[in-house]
Design an enzyme around this catalytic site. Structure first.
Site, PDB file in Angstrom:
ATOM      1  CG  ASP A  74       4.803   4.438   0.316  1.00 38.97           C
ATOM      2  OD1 ASP A  74       4.717   2.968  -0.172  1.00 38.97           O
ATOM      3  OD2 ASP A  74       5.627   4.664   1.016  1.00 38.97           O
ATOM      4  CG  HIS A  89       4.917   0.048   4.828  1.00 41.23           C
ATOM      5  ND1 HIS A  89       6.150   0.240   5.514  1.00 41.23           N
ATOM      6  CD2 HIS A  89       5.328   0.522   3.603  1.00 41.23           C
ATOM      7  CE1 HIS A  89       7.113   0.700   4.934  1.00 41.23           C
ATOM      8  NE2 HIS A  89       6.718   0.855   3.608  1.00 41.23           N
TER       9      HIS A  89
END
Length: 292
Positions: free
Chosen positions: A188, A193
């Site tokens: 991911d 993030h």
């Protein structure tokens, strides 16, 4: 409008072949905080290949790690900016225990598009089968800001409240400063993030932890606390992402074991200790295989 609900719902499923092995499983487990203490027999079930069990949350990254919140952006009728997308919730039903190594076929399909006024919600269902039949089914609820207002069905509404009464168990789990960077190795790669500039463009002060990392950490805590570490007991798991977690914070995980008429059901709420118990995971329910 970048989201064409009619086209998205009419499109047939997109299929892809996925494969995984024990290295993928161990990396996922490390990404959600397993392995502390490193020599604890309970942790070795998640980290040592000769004793390995697969936490069902691994299903959300199996075969490359690209989550539904990203995959839905390439579905027919969907053309939106990643910076306006948030993962709103996740459900998972495990039809059989997930093997340590496997190959399977995954079929993705948009099964609902809801009009929330200022946002749209897409529901992407993924059904995974192997040579023996259905293996797991998952649904990702994806919020897209600025894409509502076309007069469509609003869908479910209302934020679930934590169960009343004192929790049966409370555990705290620290989130490492580099937890999101480690979890990104499962596949991911959303820059939200890791990239401070992208995080600011998306409306956050700094990069945030993956919702699915919080999701996995919570399921592990329930399995270790209430299911004797037996990952095969998990039948289904659902949760709504109610807030963000920043790397370096501490999760407070409250669990209520459901009695009759639904034995085997655990309700869970997760908050952040450092921010006055700000709720980050709501409406979470883990159903064990002995549940009704």
């Amino acid at each position: 409008m970048p989201i064409d609900a009619t086209e998205a719902l009419a499109a047939g499923p997109r299929t892809r072949e996925i494969a995984w092995d024990d290295r993928d499983v161990r990396l996922y487990h490390l990404g959600i905080g397993a392995g502390v203490p490193a020599t604890d027999p309970g942790e070795l079930r998640y980290t040592l290949e000769s004793r390995l069990h697969v936490l069902p949350g691994f299903a959300t990254v199996a075969g490359g790690g690209v989550p539904g919140v990203i995959r839905v952006l390439s579905m027919p009728g969907v053309d939106v900016d990643l910076a306006r997308v948030l993962h709103g919730g996740q459900t998972l039903t495990v039809h059989r225990p997930i093997p340590v190594r496997g190959t399977a076929t995954a079929a993705d399909r948009v099964v609902a598009v809801h009009d929330k006024g200022r946002a749209a919600v897409l529901v992407l269902r993924t059904e995974v089968t192997d040579a023996e039949g259905p293996l797991w089914t998952e649904e990702a609820r994806v919020f897209v800001s600025g894409e509502g207002g076309w007069g469509g069905d609003r869908g479910p509404s209302g934020a679930p409240e934590p169960p009343a009464g004192k929790p049966d168990h409370i555990v705290e789990r620290p989130v490492r400063e580099d937890q999101a960077l480690l979890y990104r190795l499962t596949g991911d790669d959303n820059p939200l993030h890791a990239d401070p500039g992208f995080a600011v463009r998306a409306g956050f002060d700094r990069p945030v932890l993956h919702g699915l990392c919080t999701y996995g950490m919570t399921l592990k805590a329930v399995v270790d606390t209430l299911l004797g570490g037996d990952v095969t007991q998990v039948r289904s798991y659902e949760a709504r992402f109610a807030g963000v977690v920043y790397p370096g914070e501490t999760l407070r995980i409250r669990m209520w074991r459901q009695e009759a008429p639904d034995p085997g059901v655990v309700r869970v709420a997760v908050s952040v200790v450092e921010r006055d118990d700000a709720l980050v995971l709501a409406g979470a329910v883990v159903r064990a295989r002995d549940a009704g």
